[in-house]
Design a protein around this motif. Structure first.
Motif, mmCIF file in Angstrom:
data_model
loop_
_atom_site.group_PDB
_atom_site.id
_atom_site.type_symbol
_atom_site.label_atom_id
_atom_site.label_comp_id
_atom_site.label_asym_id
_atom_site.label_seq_id
_atom_site.Cartn_x
_atom_site.Cartn_y
_atom_site.Cartn_z
ATOM 1 N N ASP A 39 -8.005 2.369 10.774
ATOM 2 C CA ASP A 39 -7.539 1.438 11.802
ATOM 3 C C ASP A 39 -7.948 0.021 11.444
ATOM 4 O OD1 ASP A 39 -6.204 3.243 13.332
ATOM 5 O OD2 ASP A 39 -7.874 3.630 14.693
ATOM 6 N N LYS A 42 -5.753 -1.504 8.834
ATOM 7 C CA LYS A 42 -4.453 -1.980 9.317
ATOM 8 C C LYS A 42 -4.439 -3.488 9.518
ATOM 9 C CE LYS A 42 -3.091 2.184 11.863
ATOM 10 N NZ LYS A 42 -3.090 2.765 13.216
ATOM 11 N N THR A 43 -5.625 -4.112 9.586
ATOM 12 C CA THR A 43 -5.674 -5.570 9.739
ATOM 13 C C THR A 43 -5.325 -6.268 8.424
ATOM 14 O OG1 THR A 43 -8.039 -5.735 9.171
ATOM 15 C CG2 THR A 43 -7.501 -5.425 11.509
ATOM 16 N N ARG A 45 -2.982 -6.192 4.503
ATOM 17 C CA ARG A 45 -1.627 -5.805 4.090
ATOM 18 C C ARG A 45 -1.635 -4.625 3.123
ATOM 19 N NH1 ARG A 45 0.642 -11.154 2.147
ATOM 20 N NH2 ARG A 45 -0.323 -12.454 3.726
ATOM 21 N N LYS A 47 -1.348 -1.143 1.591
ATOM 22 C CA LYS A 47 -0.515 0.001 1.987
ATOM 23 C C LYS A 47 -0.942 1.289 1.254
ATOM 24 C CE LYS A 47 4.386 0.884 2.879
ATOM 25 N NZ LYS A 47 4.099 2.128 3.462
ATOM 26 N N TYR A 68 -1.906 8.981 9.924
ATOM 27 C CA TYR A 68 -1.816 7.643 9.318
ATOM 28 C C TYR A 68 -0.723 7.496 8.264
ATOM 29 C CZ TYR A 68 -6.016 6.480 11.830
ATOM 30 O OH TYR A 68 -6.900 6.222 12.841
ATOM 31 N N ARG A 71 1.789 4.501 8.256
ATOM 32 C CA ARG A 71 1.346 3.150 7.915
ATOM 33 C C ARG A 71 0.884 3.055 6.455
ATOM 34 N NH1 ARG A 71 -0.665 -0.635 6.007
ATOM 35 N NH2 ARG A 71 -1.649 -2.468 6.959
ATOM 36 N N PHE A 72 0.306 4.147 5.948
ATOM 37 C CA PHE A 72 -0.269 4.101 4.595
ATOM 38 C C PHE A 72 0.373 5.145 3.683
ATOM 39 C CE2 PHE A 72 -3.793 2.720 7.405
ATOM 40 C CZ PHE A 72 -3.983 1.450 6.884
#
Ligand code: G1P
Length: 339
Positions: A39, A42-43, A45, A47, A68, A71-72
């Motif tokens: 989490d 996520k702040t 960039r 990936k 996750y 997002r990743f």
């Protein structure tokens, strides 16, 4: 830039919790440790995340894919045998060498964002790597650094006689990844071990020996989740922080129960006739009845009845049932029940 999270270890200091679960999946506040790390990531960039796996690797893979993967992009690399942190980073050479790398140790939670740490790294200007450091009272328990004119001049892993009060905090931002891998390779080929492990700290020292410039950035609040008491402390602080930020922490409705915040209660819990809090983290599907619980982390589907708990860790599907006392205590009596 990619991130690399070493999460292969057995977590022996957290037994028995880690007998059936890898350390990075232990719950703190409202989610497993590795969830907090991602989490926070996520702040940034970033990936692509390389995760070094070993002990109970399927559980981590499953958790990350389930929670996750939107997002990743995860790259799982197995470390077998497990020969230390330097070796854990080394086994991902092929997957990691062609880009800058942010190494995040799997048992540290920071309140500061990784984005902020990357900004501090950029402010350091040209350098082979920047390492997060923190002033601590007992530097001999950590990797220890000596700084001269803003550059790291020496690094030693858990030295008997510390060089300074600065500890390596477990976040490493590496620009010159090929040089790091060359250093790791040398250490492993020449069998240079400290404390019977191939240390990342020793590889970084080697980079300095080759005149690479290594800098530092300060990290602020960190929580090492490596032991029972520090895990409970991280739980307290993160719950408080989330409560202050008005994060929704209660996902089941207790009946006839007093909640003393901060408390996190996951979905599908049945809680009745109890007093919960402060600093209690309850995972999904837990049943609690007639109990008083504070400063405790409770795993999923555990059952707790007629008991009074404090400073406690309870694993998934565990059952704890106490006895309710029925007494007839006379005037001036003094009764002390200890467990
Ligand atoms: C590792 C590193 C050490 C660092 C520490 C931070 O040690 O080797 O340099 O200070 O993490 O937590 P470990 O905790 O694996 O013994």
């Amino acid at each position: 830039m990619r991130a690399l999270i070493p999460a292969a270890g057995r977590g022996t200091r957290l037994r028995p919790q880690t007998n059936t679960k890898p350390k990075s999946l232990l719950r703190v506040a409202d989610k497993p440790i590795i969830g907090h790390i991602l989490d926070n990531l996520k702040t940034t960039r970033i990936k692509e995340v390389i995760v070094i796996l070993g002990y109970m690797k399927e559980q981590i893979e499953e958790y990350l894919e389930e929670n996750y993967s939107n997002r990743f992009d995860f790259i799982f690399v197995e470390q077998e045998p497990r020969l230390g942190l330097g070796h854990a980073v080394y086994v991902a050479k092929e997957q990691a060498i062609d880009q800058p790398l942010m190494i995040l140790l799997g048992d540290m939670i920071f309140l500061q964002t990784y984005r902020e740490m990357l900004q501090k790294h950029r402010k350091n200007g040209e350098c082979a790597a920047s390492i997060g450091v923190k002033e601590v009272d007992q530097p001999q328990h950590y990797g220890n650094v000596e700084i001269t004119n803003g550059n790291i001049t020496r690094l030693v892993e858990k030295p008997a006689t510390p060089l300074s009060n600065l500890a390596i905090a477990g976040v490493y931002i590496v620009n010159d990844t090929p040089l790091l891998y060359r250093a790791l390779e040398q250490i492993i080929e020449n069998d240079i071990q400290t404390g019977e492990e191939y240390q990342l700290t020793d590889a970084l020292q080697r980079m300095i020996d080759w005149e690479a410039s290594l800098k530092t950035f300060r990290v602020e609040k960190w929580y090492d989740c490596g032991r029972k008491n520090t895990l409970l402390e991280a739980n307290r602080i993160l719950l408080q922080e989330k409560h202050n930020n008005h994060t929704k922490l209660t996902h089941s409705q207790p009946t006839n129960t007093i909640i003393i915040p901060p408390v996190a209660i996951a979905e599908e819990c049945q809680i009745e006739n109890s007093v919960i809090g402060p600093h209690v983290s309850v995972a999904e599907g837990v049943k609690i009845k007639n109990s008083i619980i504070k400063n405790t982390i409770i795993g999923s589907h555990a059952q707790i009845e007629n008991t009074n708990l404090t400073n406690t860790l309870i694993g998934d599907e565990a059952i704890v049932k106490g006895t309710l006392l029925e007494l007839n205590v006379g005037d001036h009596a003094s009764i002390h029940l200890t467990y």
